[in-house]
Write a protein that holds these residues in place. Sequence first.
Motif, PDB file in Angstrom:
ATOM      1  N   PRO A 100       2.594  -9.101   9.838  1.00 50.98           N
ATOM      2  CA  PRO A 100       1.646  -8.200   9.024  1.00 50.98           C
ATOM      3  C   PRO A 100       0.428  -7.335   9.792  1.00 50.98           C
ATOM      4  CG  PRO A 100       1.788 -10.446   7.983  1.00 50.98           C
ATOM      5  CD  PRO A 100       2.434 -10.483   9.609  1.00 50.98           C
TER       6      PRO A 100
ATOM      7  N   ALA B 180     -10.213  -0.991   0.169  1.00 47.78           N
ATOM      8  CA  ALA B 180      -9.993  -0.918  -1.104  1.00 47.78           C
ATOM      9  C   ALA B 180      -8.571  -0.572  -1.514  1.00 47.78           C
ATOM     10  CB  ALA B 180     -11.083  -0.322  -1.744  1.00 47.78           C
TER      11      ALA B 180
ATOM     12  N   PHE C  45      -8.513  -1.967 -11.631  1.00 50.30           N
ATOM     13  CA  PHE C  45      -9.366  -2.068 -10.359  1.00 50.30           C
ATOM     14  C   PHE C  45      -9.426  -0.560 -10.045  1.00 50.30           C
ATOM     15  CE2 PHE C  45      -8.035  -6.566  -9.939  1.00 50.30           C
ATOM     16  CZ  PHE C  45      -9.137  -7.092 -10.061  1.00 50.30           C
ATOM     17  N   ARG C  46      -8.530   0.330  -9.885  1.00 47.83           N
ATOM     18  CA  ARG C  46      -8.618   1.497  -9.375  1.00 47.83           C
ATOM     19  C   ARG C  46      -9.590   2.429 -10.307  1.00 47.83           C
ATOM     20  NH1 ARG C  46      -3.900   6.191  -9.679  1.00 47.83           N
ATOM     21  NH2 ARG C  46      -4.529   5.844 -11.683  1.00 47.83           N
TER      22      ARG C  46
ATOM     23  N   LEU D  64      -6.170  -3.075  -0.358  1.00 46.35           N
ATOM     24  CA  LEU D  64      -6.109  -4.307  -1.355  1.00 46.35           C
ATOM     25  C   LEU D  64      -5.055  -3.835  -2.756  1.00 46.35           C
ATOM     26  CD1 LEU D  64      -9.659  -5.765  -1.123  1.00 46.35           C
ATOM     27  CD2 LEU D  64      -7.481  -7.048  -0.483  1.00 46.35           C
ATOM     28  N   LEU D  65      -5.330  -2.743  -3.212  1.00 42.48           N
ATOM     29  CA  LEU D  65      -4.979  -2.134  -4.349  1.00 42.48           C
ATOM     30  C   LEU D  65      -3.293  -2.089  -3.854  1.00 42.48           C
ATOM     31  CD1 LEU D  65      -7.352   0.589  -5.557  1.00 42.48           C
ATOM     32  CD2 LEU D  65      -6.567  -1.553  -6.592  1.00 42.48           C
TER      33      LEU D  65
ATOM     34  N   ALA E 287      -1.449  -3.976  -1.934  1.00 50.14           N
ATOM     35  CA  ALA E 287      -0.790  -5.159  -1.750  1.00 50.14           C
ATOM     36  C   ALA E 287       0.187  -5.496  -2.709  1.00 50.14           C
ATOM     37  CB  ALA E 287      -1.842  -6.309  -1.594  1.00 50.14           C
ATOM     38  N   LYS E 288       1.167  -6.224  -2.470  1.00 56.41           N
ATOM     39  CA  LYS E 288       2.555  -6.516  -3.089  1.00 56.41           C
ATOM     40  C   LYS E 288       2.253  -7.279  -4.230  1.00 56.41           C
ATOM     41  CE  LYS E 288       6.413  -5.143  -0.299  1.00 56.41           C
ATOM     42  NZ  LYS E 288       5.965  -4.916   0.968  1.00 56.41           N
ATOM     43  N   VAL E 289       1.245  -8.214  -3.951  1.00 53.67           N
ATOM     44  CA  VAL E 289       0.904  -9.097  -4.965  1.00 53.67           C
ATOM     45  C   VAL E 289      -0.125  -8.643  -5.926  1.00 53.67           C
ATOM     46  CG1 VAL E 289       1.560 -11.255  -3.389  1.00 53.67           C
ATOM     47  CG2 VAL E 289      -0.757 -10.224  -3.275  1.00 53.67           C
ATOM     48  N   ALA E 290      -0.613  -7.567  -5.524  1.00 50.65           N
ATOM     49  CA  ALA E 290      -1.907  -7.191  -6.433  1.00 50.65           C
ATOM     50  C   ALA E 290      -1.351  -6.954  -7.924  1.00 50.65           C
ATOM     51  CB  ALA E 290      -2.738  -6.058  -5.801  1.00 50.65           C
ATOM     52  N   ARG E 291      -1.969  -7.271  -8.864  1.00 49.72           N
ATOM     53  CA  ARG E 291      -1.962  -7.273 -10.280  1.00 49.72           C
ATOM     54  C   ARG E 291      -3.089  -6.416 -10.875  1.00 49.72           C
ATOM     55  NH1 ARG E 291       0.183 -11.895 -13.489  1.00 49.72           N
ATOM     56  NH2 ARG E 291       0.562 -10.270 -14.958  1.00 49.72           N
TER      57      ARG E 291
END
Lengths: 275, 299
Positions: free
Chosen positions: B204, B96, B111-112, B99-100, B102-106
Amino acid sequence: MSPRRLFTSVAVHTALTIGAVLTVIPLLWMLSASLMPQGEATAFPPRLLPSRVTFEHYLDLFNRLRLGRSFLNSTIVAVFSTIFSLLFNTMAGYAFAKLRFRGRDRIFSLLVAALAIPAQVAMLPLFLLLKTMGLVNTYVGAMLPLMATIYGIFLIRQFMVSLPDDLIAAARIDGASEFRIYWSIVLPLARPVLATLAIFTFMSAWNDFIWPLIILTDDDKYTLPVAVANLVGEHALDLELMMASSVITILPVLLLFFFLQKQYIAGLMAGGVKG
Amino acid sequence: MSRSQFAPEARAAVVFVLPALTLITLFFILPVIGGFVLSLTDFDIYSVGNTANTRFVGAENYTQLSSNKVFWQALRNTLYFAFVGCPLTILIALAAALLLNAKVARFKALFRTIYFAPVVTTIVAVAVVWRYLYHPRVGLLNRALSVVGIEAIDWLGDPRWALPAVILMAVWKNFGYSAVIFLAALQNVPEDLYEAARVDGAGPIRQFWSVTLPSLAPTMIFVTIITAIGYVQLFAEVYVMTPDGGPLNSTLSIVMLMYREGFRWWNMGDAAAVAFALFAIVILMSVILMLTRKRWARA
């Protein structure tokens, strides 16, 4: 956006969304089922949303099963635990951070060492002690373990150590009393950590189960978790009613968290101890 | 500096620490010591009525415990719960957090918040909810599984499934805590380390293994042990979901055994010995935490 980046973005958001859905399903289902007419949550085929929204279970809990009483008990225990914890822990935390006295560091390291002792170890003798003091089945008995805590002192002390010494020295030269320095200079500067301690204490008092279960023997004094654990024994088949009782118990702390998230997370980082 | 210079300050300090230290000594430190004394006596229901009925029995409670099958089962269940539940919680939390981060995550904040929400909920109340989710006939879980053709499982009634079911709930309840701690640690990993790895031609996956994971190691040890210490104190979940130790005592935990012996049957001497078994486990874990922290601090 490059195709590769687009793919990553879709993958990340899909995973995040699946995680979020799985996380909220139990809570949303609790809310939804609590609003269903009697028996609908267990009917076949299964329903996810109520056919019509009803508050009958909430009314039933407050009117017939007197859960309002437990709500009041929980509120009293949580609010007063928080007030006492704020007072006692900040006084001690400030002294350990800024005042010089003999044995200060030794006492503090003893306290930190005692932080590792699980609370349950003290519970049997504490019960016997409070029994001889006549404090079994009282609010004070329920609050005692939370009024002053090693963790609270530790949290406050770590924050106050970084307050500037000059400020306190200057106030002393101006003739301010030690209590005045604590009350009018130190406490206002410590507002962020006070908020953190308040939220943590309130939530652990509200959510605590084993100690209230032990010390509160009469259903007039039960806090919500004890009352709900009791209800599920008697009304196991009444799913919608039990879901409503869970909503009543969880909603206050969940709302508190939503509104004071920043302070809560900050405290989590500062303390590094499980909240 | 003369002593008298400190006198008013020292006097004030005593007044400031006195309330808290009195409360902690009287209602925590002394009971802990008292608990050890209690574990060396035969304090039982007759002693509750009149303490004159208590005898000193030495280590008898402990030797009895060591030959008591139920105690070993409680210990086994508790360690199983901790050693399976803890890595699961940490793994999901790490996933989790990655994912949070990740640079692309909005919508990161949203979500947090969602992932963290179960952490602040009341255990008793969510245990009630999960008790119904696990219901063999009307529970959502079995209904969902029947869609893919899996036959109904009596999650909390089957001794093979009861403890894993409690673990699943605990993972759901607790992973958000570790995820938030991991996220903060991830955000503290210096960007140059990734830069340097990229210059060296690391992809990566390679970056994850040689930059992210080593940087996270101290945090990982910390949250693992904190989670494990929380898990060995398992009580409210099993009290609500599987009353009385569950099917064939398959969810009986150490604290549940202590509660049952002490507060249901008033065998407080025995219960105190159980409490000190818990004490030993937790201290052991804390010592490991401290030693590893020292090592990391030196490295």
